[in-house]
Design an enzyme around this catalytic site. Structure first.
Site, PDB file in Angstrom:
ATOM      1  N   ARG A 122       0.684  -1.171  -0.055  1.00 32.95           N
ATOM      2  CA  ARG A 122       0.367  -0.244  -0.526  1.00 32.95           C
ATOM      3  C   ARG A 122       0.860   1.687   0.376  1.00 32.95           C
ATOM      4  O   ARG A 122       2.024   2.056   0.731  1.00 32.95           O
ATOM      5  CB  ARG A 122      -0.949   0.067   1.456  1.00 32.95           C
ATOM      6  N   GLU A 137     -11.262   4.897  -5.954  1.00 32.42           N
ATOM      7  CA  GLU A 137     -11.378   3.738  -5.179  1.00 32.42           C
ATOM      8  C   GLU A 137     -11.962   3.394  -6.594  1.00 32.42           C
ATOM      9  O   GLU A 137     -12.814   3.399  -6.950  1.00 32.42           O
ATOM     10  CB  GLU A 137     -12.682   3.718  -4.249  1.00 32.42           C
ATOM     11  N   ARG A 149      -1.567  -6.100   5.035  1.00 30.33           N
ATOM     12  CA  ARG A 149      -0.402  -4.653   3.779  1.00 30.33           C
ATOM     13  C   ARG A 149       0.606  -4.177   4.398  1.00 30.33           C
ATOM     14  O   ARG A 149       0.838  -3.887   4.948  1.00 30.33           O
ATOM     15  CB  ARG A 149      -1.293  -3.904   2.377  1.00 30.33           C
TER      16      ARG A 149
END
Length: 337
Positions: A52, A60, A103
């Site tokens: 990330r 998004e 992540r």
């Protein structure tokens, strides 16, 4: 000191990062695929890790609870252009190395020195963001973001309809492009034009309200203009567009009413009687009813002239005779008739 803290954090989360970084804050990796505008999968030592990107937030595209946002697909496509599958990169971490989704939180630097996180902001497809203590890449990201704002790229492009500047441009164009009331041919056409103008006015008013309010709104497009100095000016442009559309709607409604109102009946007129007979020529006198019509009286016959011939006029009649007299030719003598 900062590097030592990062190294210690990485050692504590070694089980999560699966040996990706072993006591240092950088590692070589190979890109396997791009997930969205701020997430990418890489392979380190034969094992895949999800990264990330730190200090940026992009629209998004794959969030399970959100719709695809404005410029979300474009952000993912731009990251793919920066990180094609098979690209060798350097992965760099900060104070906190993972998030709640396991992540790895990191920056990715290309071999030419460009920071991918900053390149996304420079394209106007990412906003600067800091979560927790991770601010290692924030200065580079903020500088790149300022370039995007100045150039009107991505989320600041007035030609892209879903951005806030693009929405303002769109309502201005829609308001000025509305048909004038004089163009309506029927009441139904005027009604349709009025409804269209009213819809443009409502959209512009909603946009003005959103730009004038400090209430938070969902979506990265609104976050992009939250602190912009020109937000009041954009709000006023939306209000002006709304006024133009409202005037058009009122004009079309008035036209529809006029078209539905029947014309007044013609004023009564007096037609003159014909002044000629059926065959033309001289004027005929007004007709009289049989009751008032009179026959002409015959002129009286002239009375016969009586002339006195005197006593010496002959023996045509007795003295003192006053009856009718018949005169002889020449009119000198007469006899009683």
């Amino acid at each position: 000191m900062r590097r030592a803290v990062r190294a210690a954090a990485m050692l504590l989360t070694a089980s999560v990062t699966a040996g990706m970084l072993s006591g240092c804050d950088a590692a070589r990796a190979t890109v396997s695929r791009v997930v969205d505008g701020d997430t990418v999968d890489v392979v380190v030592d034969g094992r895949e890790q999800r990264i990330r990107l730190l200090n940026i937030d992009t629209p998004e595209t794959v969030h399970p609870d959100e719709d695809v946002q404005c410029l979300g697909p474009e952000a993912a496509a731009h990251l793919r252009s920066l990180l094609p599958a098979g690209t060798e990169v350097e992965v760099l971490v900060d104070e906190e190395t993972t998030d709640r989704y396991d992540r790895v939180l990191a920056g990715i630097r290309l071999d030419d020195g460009r920071l991918v996180n900053a390149e996304m902001a420079r394209a106007g497809l990412a906003l600067p963001m800091q979560v927790g203590a991770n601010d290692r890449f924030l200065p580079e990201v903020e500088q790149a973001h300022a370039e995007a704002v100045a150039a009107g790229r991505g989320l600041y492009d007035p030609e892209i309809g879903c951005t806030v500047p693009g929405q303002v441009t769109a309502v201005e164009a829609a308001a000025t492009g509305l048909a004038t009331p004089a163009g309506a041919g029927t009441a139904e056409q005027a009604d349709t034009a009025a409804a269209g103008a009213a819809a443009v006015a409502a959209t512009a008013l909603a946009l003005h309200s959103a730009l004038s309010s400090d209430a938070p709104r969902d979506g990265l497009v609104w976050a992009a203009v939250r602190d912009r100095d020109d937000r009041p000016a954009m709000a006023q442009r939306a209000r002006t567009a709304a006024g133009t559309a409202e005037d058009r709607a009122d004009g079309h409604r008035a036209t529809a009413r006029e078209l539905r109102t029947p014309p007044p009946p013609p004023a009564p007129t007096t037609s003159p009687r014909p002044t000629t007979g059926s065959t033309g020529g001289t004027a005929s006198a007004p007709r009289q009813s049989p009751a008032t019509r009179q026959r002409p009286r015959p002129a009286p016959a002239p009375a016969p002239e009586v002339r006195d011939s005197g006593s010496s006029g002959g023996s045509g009649g007795p003295p003192g005779y006053t009856g009718p007299r018949c005169y002889a030719p020449g009119g000198k003598t007469w006899t009683p008739c």
